[in-house]
Design a protein around this motif. Structure first.
Motif, PDB file in Angstrom:
ATOM      1  N   SER A 185       1.013  -1.061  -0.096  1.00  0.00           N
ATOM      2  CA  SER A 185      -0.071  -0.174  -0.195  1.00  0.00           C
ATOM      3  C   SER A 185       0.935   1.088   0.083  1.00  0.00           C
ATOM      4  CB  SER A 185      -1.047  -0.263   0.605  1.00  0.00           C
ATOM      5  OG  SER A 185      -0.309  -0.166   2.618  1.00  0.00           O
ATOM      6  N   PHE A 186       0.672   1.967  -0.711  1.00  0.00           N
ATOM      7  CA  PHE A 186       0.872   4.171  -0.830  1.00  0.00           C
ATOM      8  C   PHE A 186       0.541   4.289   0.456  1.00  0.00           C
ATOM      9  CE2 PHE A 186       1.751   8.111  -2.741  1.00  0.00           C
ATOM     10  CZ  PHE A 186       2.966   7.740  -2.744  1.00  0.00           C
ATOM     11  N   ALA A 187       1.000   5.747   1.072  1.00  0.00           N
ATOM     12  CA  ALA A 187       1.038   6.297   1.692  1.00  0.00           C
ATOM     13  C   ALA A 187      -0.514   6.625   2.109  1.00  0.00           C
ATOM     14  CB  ALA A 187       1.864   7.585   1.405  1.00  0.00           C
ATOM     15  N   SER A 188      -1.393   6.313   3.680  1.00  0.00           N
ATOM     16  CA  SER A 188      -2.082   6.552   3.734  1.00  0.00           C
ATOM     17  C   SER A 188      -3.179   8.025   4.209  1.00  0.00           C
ATOM     18  CB  SER A 188      -2.083   5.304   4.691  1.00  0.00           C
ATOM     19  OG  SER A 188      -2.256   6.155   5.903  1.00  0.00           O
ATOM     20  N   LYS A 189      -3.838   8.499   4.272  1.00  0.00           N
ATOM     21  CA  LYS A 189      -4.771   9.231   4.609  1.00  0.00           C
ATOM     22  C   LYS A 189      -3.568  10.065   6.115  1.00  0.00           C
ATOM     23  CE  LYS A 189      -8.540  12.427   4.913  1.00  0.00           C
ATOM     24  NZ  LYS A 189     -10.117  12.604   4.530  1.00  0.00           N
ATOM     25  N   GLN A 190      -3.490   8.423   6.914  1.00  0.00           N
ATOM     26  CA  GLN A 190      -3.139   9.349   8.535  1.00  0.00           C
ATOM     27  C   GLN A 190      -1.688   9.576   8.128  1.00  0.00           C
ATOM     28  OE1 GLN A 190      -4.714   9.716  11.174  1.00  0.00           O
ATOM     29  NE2 GLN A 190      -2.897  10.225  11.940  1.00  0.00           N
ATOM     30  N   ASP A 191      -1.270   9.114   7.269  1.00  0.00           N
ATOM     31  CA  ASP A 191       0.406   9.592   7.283  1.00  0.00           C
ATOM     32  C   ASP A 191       1.127  10.824   6.651  1.00  0.00           C
ATOM     33  OD1 ASP A 191       1.217   6.631   7.565  1.00  0.00           O
ATOM     34  OD2 ASP A 191       1.464   6.199   5.858  1.00  0.00           O
ATOM     35  N   MET A 192      -0.497  11.083   5.906  1.00  0.00           N
ATOM     36  CA  MET A 192      -0.397  12.611   5.771  1.00  0.00           C
ATOM     37  C   MET A 192      -0.949  13.724   6.735  1.00  0.00           C
ATOM     38  SD  MET A 192       1.153  12.934   2.536  1.00  0.00           S
ATOM     39  CE  MET A 192       2.370  11.530   3.260  1.00  0.00           C
ATOM     40  N   VAL A 193      -1.747  12.921   7.275  1.00  0.00           N
ATOM     41  CA  VAL A 193      -2.054  14.181   8.438  1.00  0.00           C
ATOM     42  C   VAL A 193      -1.085  14.061   9.461  1.00  0.00           C
ATOM     43  CG1 VAL A 193      -3.670  13.855  10.153  1.00  0.00           C
ATOM     44  CG2 VAL A 193      -4.874  13.330   8.091  1.00  0.00           C
ATOM     45  N   SER A 194      -0.250  12.777  10.356  1.00  0.00           N
ATOM     46  CA  SER A 194      -0.007  13.096  10.573  1.00  0.00           C
ATOM     47  C   SER A 194       2.040  14.433  10.413  1.00  0.00           C
ATOM     48  CB  SER A 194       0.986  11.726  11.172  1.00  0.00           C
ATOM     49  OG  SER A 194       0.339  10.981  11.563  1.00  0.00           O
ATOM     50  N   GLN A 195       1.312  14.379   9.533  1.00  0.00           N
ATOM     51  CA  GLN A 195       2.530  14.794   8.849  1.00  0.00           C
ATOM     52  C   GLN A 195       2.913  16.461   8.755  1.00  0.00           C
ATOM     53  OE1 GLN A 195       4.656  14.090   4.685  1.00  0.00           O
ATOM     54  NE2 GLN A 195       6.383  16.090   4.819  1.00  0.00           N
ATOM     55  N   LEU A 196       2.044  16.554   8.454  1.00  0.00           N
ATOM     56  CA  LEU A 196       1.106  17.598   8.580  1.00  0.00           C
ATOM     57  C   LEU A 196       1.195  18.873   9.781  1.00  0.00           C
ATOM     58  CD1 LEU A 196      -1.648  18.129   5.043  1.00  0.00           C
ATOM     59  CD2 LEU A 196       0.714  18.617   5.202  1.00  0.00           C
ATOM     60  N   GLN A 197       0.160  17.318  10.294  1.00  0.00           N
ATOM     61  CA  GLN A 197       0.393  18.058  11.957  1.00  0.00           C
ATOM     62  C   GLN A 197       1.416  18.170  12.547  1.00  0.00           C
ATOM     63  OE1 GLN A 197      -2.411  15.066  13.639  1.00  0.00           O
ATOM     64  NE2 GLN A 197      -4.088  16.159  12.839  1.00  0.00           N
ATOM     65  N   SER A 198       2.220  17.687  12.412  1.00  0.00           N
ATOM     66  CA  SER A 198       3.580  18.130  12.973  1.00  0.00           C
ATOM     67  C   SER A 198       4.549  19.294  12.455  1.00  0.00           C
ATOM     68  CB  SER A 198       4.465  16.276  13.149  1.00  0.00           C
ATOM     69  OG  SER A 198       4.534  16.569  11.991  1.00  0.00           O
ATOM     70  N   LYS A 199       3.999  19.502  11.180  1.00  0.00           N
ATOM     71  CA  LYS A 199       5.023  20.508  10.388  1.00  0.00           C
ATOM     72  C   LYS A 199       6.358  20.301  10.164  1.00  0.00           C
ATOM     73  CE  LYS A 199       1.627  23.823  11.817  1.00  0.00           C
ATOM     74  NZ  LYS A 199       0.395  24.229  10.782  1.00  0.00           N
ATOM     75  N   ALA A 200       6.000  18.454  10.436  1.00  0.00           N
ATOM     76  CA  ALA A 200       7.179  17.956   9.810  1.00  0.00           C
ATOM     77  C   ALA A 200       7.972  18.260   8.179  1.00  0.00           C
ATOM     78  CB  ALA A 200       7.501  16.311   9.365  1.00  0.00           C
ATOM     79  N   ILE A 201       8.548  18.889   7.322  1.00  0.00           N
ATOM     80  CA  ILE A 201       9.252  18.982   6.304  1.00  0.00           C
ATOM     81  C   ILE A 201       8.820  17.571   5.479  1.00  0.00           C
ATOM     82  CG2 ILE A 201      10.868  19.953   4.593  1.00  0.00           C
ATOM     83  CD1 ILE A 201      11.731  22.051   6.817  1.00  0.00           C
ATOM     84  N   VAL A 202       9.647  16.499   6.152  1.00  0.00           N
ATOM     85  CA  VAL A 202       9.922  15.701   5.284  1.00  0.00           C
ATOM     86  C   VAL A 202       9.501  14.693   6.426  1.00  0.00           C
ATOM     87  CG1 VAL A 202      11.791  13.879   4.442  1.00  0.00           C
ATOM     88  CG2 VAL A 202      12.267  16.597   4.565  1.00  0.00           C
ATOM     89  N   SER A 203       8.492  13.112   5.725  1.00  0.00           N
ATOM     90  CA  SER A 203       8.538  12.138   6.523  1.00  0.00           C
ATOM     91  C   SER A 203       8.820  11.307   5.415  1.00  0.00           C
ATOM     92  CB  SER A 203       6.817  11.844   6.553  1.00  0.00           C
ATOM     93  OG  SER A 203       5.882  12.193   5.476  1.00  0.00           O
ATOM     94  N   GLY A 204       9.172   9.218   5.869  1.00  0.00           N
ATOM     95  CA  GLY A 204       9.214   8.713   4.991  1.00  0.00           C
ATOM     96  C   GLY A 204       8.805   7.200   5.156  1.00  0.00           C
ATOM     97  N   LEU A 205       8.288   6.583   3.761  1.00  0.00           N
ATOM     98  CA  LEU A 205       7.873   5.554   4.073  1.00  0.00           C
ATOM     99  C   LEU A 205       8.530   4.347   3.360  1.00  0.00           C
ATOM    100  CD1 LEU A 205       4.834   3.407   3.703  1.00  0.00           C
ATOM    101  CD2 LEU A 205       4.387   4.236   1.700  1.00  0.00           C
ATOM    102  N   VAL A 206       8.955   2.829   3.964  1.00  0.00           N
ATOM    103  CA  VAL A 206       9.157   1.868   3.978  1.00  0.00           C
ATOM    104  C   VAL A 206       8.353   1.026   3.356  1.00  0.00           C
ATOM    105  CG1 VAL A 206      11.301   0.165   3.898  1.00  0.00           C
ATOM    106  CG2 VAL A 206      11.340   2.701   5.076  1.00  0.00           C
ATOM    107  N   THR A 207       8.226  -0.078   1.764  1.00  0.00           N
ATOM    108  CA  THR A 207       7.803  -0.999   1.302  1.00  0.00           C
ATOM    109  C   THR A 207       8.822  -1.805   0.935  1.00  0.00           C
ATOM    110  OG1 THR A 207       7.435   0.298  -0.835  1.00  0.00           O
ATOM    111  CG2 THR A 207       5.957   1.077   1.073  1.00  0.00           C
ATOM    112  N   ASP A 208       8.866  -1.928  -0.147  1.00  0.00           N
ATOM    113  CA  ASP A 208       9.877  -2.476  -1.073  1.00  0.00           C
ATOM    114  C   ASP A 208      10.786  -2.053  -1.688  1.00  0.00           C
ATOM    115  OD1 ASP A 208       8.608  -2.208  -2.814  1.00  0.00           O
ATOM    116  OD2 ASP A 208       8.316  -3.202  -4.045  1.00  0.00           O
ATOM    117  N   LYS A 209      10.265  -0.402  -1.028  1.00  0.00           N
ATOM    118  CA  LYS A 209      11.221   0.993  -1.715  1.00  0.00           C
ATOM    119  C   LYS A 209      10.863   1.855  -0.516  1.00  0.00           C
ATOM    120  CE  LYS A 209      10.116   0.491  -6.810  1.00  0.00           C
ATOM    121  NZ  LYS A 209       8.995  -0.464  -6.635  1.00  0.00           N
ATOM    122  N   LEU A 210      12.422   3.056  -0.944  1.00  0.00           N
ATOM    123  CA  LEU A 210      11.948   3.979  -0.465  1.00  0.00           C
ATOM    124  C   LEU A 210      11.739   5.093  -0.369  1.00  0.00           C
ATOM    125  CD1 LEU A 210      13.315   5.351   2.729  1.00  0.00           C
ATOM    126  CD2 LEU A 210      15.291   6.573   1.244  1.00  0.00           C
TER     127      LEU A 210
END
Length: 232
Positions: free
Chosen positions: A162-187
């Motif tokens: 699965s690709f990035a979830s809505k919660q993944d994006m919500v967490s990044q936006l709420q934290s004011k983080a510039i970058v977030s990362g997801l590991v699947t079979d790729k980075l």
């Protein structure tokens, strides 16, 4: 074989900056409370071996039991630090880490300090530092969070992630983080820009590389394991 070599040469031709350069660029903006312009971000980022070792480690853990893993990445006085691994559920993982550092007089070596890095209250690493190389001011910078997604198997036997979830994006936006990362079979690295909104209006099935770029003004990097992270 020819196709494999062709891909390597094509990857090498893409101009890139080192992870350290990328960090410095992002950190300067973060200190000023700013987000990067899309056109100022590099075409590719070269990641150090120590980073890839952590990525592969949490990827293998998730492959083994199907549970998400998470680590946070810090820069402590110019040194990359990876937090301990947090195990989550099949669909989510949350974390909170605390990093501190002390320079204490070395017990046996004259003109040396002992650099002690603490993670969540426990000693993480010790390192001897010549007194002239000790910083006048300690620098501890949170870089970003990395979490894994498990693999899934279709009825046909095909494996997908699965690709990035809505919660993944919500967490990044709420934290004011510039970058977030997801590991699947790729980075995957998701970079928020100066044009990105504070909230995400789309539903989860709508989230894709194209919609995050078009509707969220995010810059997305993707890397095959141990290769450059390339802007999509």
């Amino acid at each position: 074989m020819f196709s494999f070599l062709k891909n390597i040469f094509a990857d090498n031709r893409i101009p890139s900056i080192s992870f350290l350069e990328f960090y410095k660029k992002i950190n300067r903006l973060k200190e000023d409370g700013l987000f990067p312009f899309e056109y100022n971000l590099p075409q590719a980022i070269s990641l150090p071996e120590s980073f890839w070792e952590e990525v592969v480690s949490i990827h293998k853990m998730t492959l083994k039991d199907g549970l998400e893993r998470e680590i946070s990445v810090f820069m402590v006085d110019g040194e990359l630090i990876f937090t301990s691994v947090i195990k989550g559920k099949e669909s989510s993982v949350t974390s909170n880490h605390n990093i501190s550092v002390k320079y204490v007089q070395h017990p046996t070596r004259k003109e040396y300090f002992r650099k002690e890095i603490y993670m969540d209250g426990s000693i993480y690493k010790r390192k001897d530092v010549y007194y002239k190389d000790a910083p006048k001011k300690v620098s501890i910078q949170y870089l970003f969070n990395l979490h894994t997604h498990p693999s899934h198997v279709l009825d046909s036997g095909e494996i997908y992630y699965s690709f990035a979830s809505k919660q993944d994006m919500v967490s990044q936006l709420q934290s004011k983080a510039i970058v977030s990362g997801l590991v699947t079979d790729k980075l995957w690295l998701f970079v928020r820009t100066n044009s990105s909104p504070d909230t995400i209006a789309m539903d989860e099935p709508q989230i894709s590389i194209d919609t995050l770029k078009a509707d969220m003004s995010m810059v997305i990097y993707c890397a095959e394991l141990f290769k450059k992270a390339i802007k999509q």
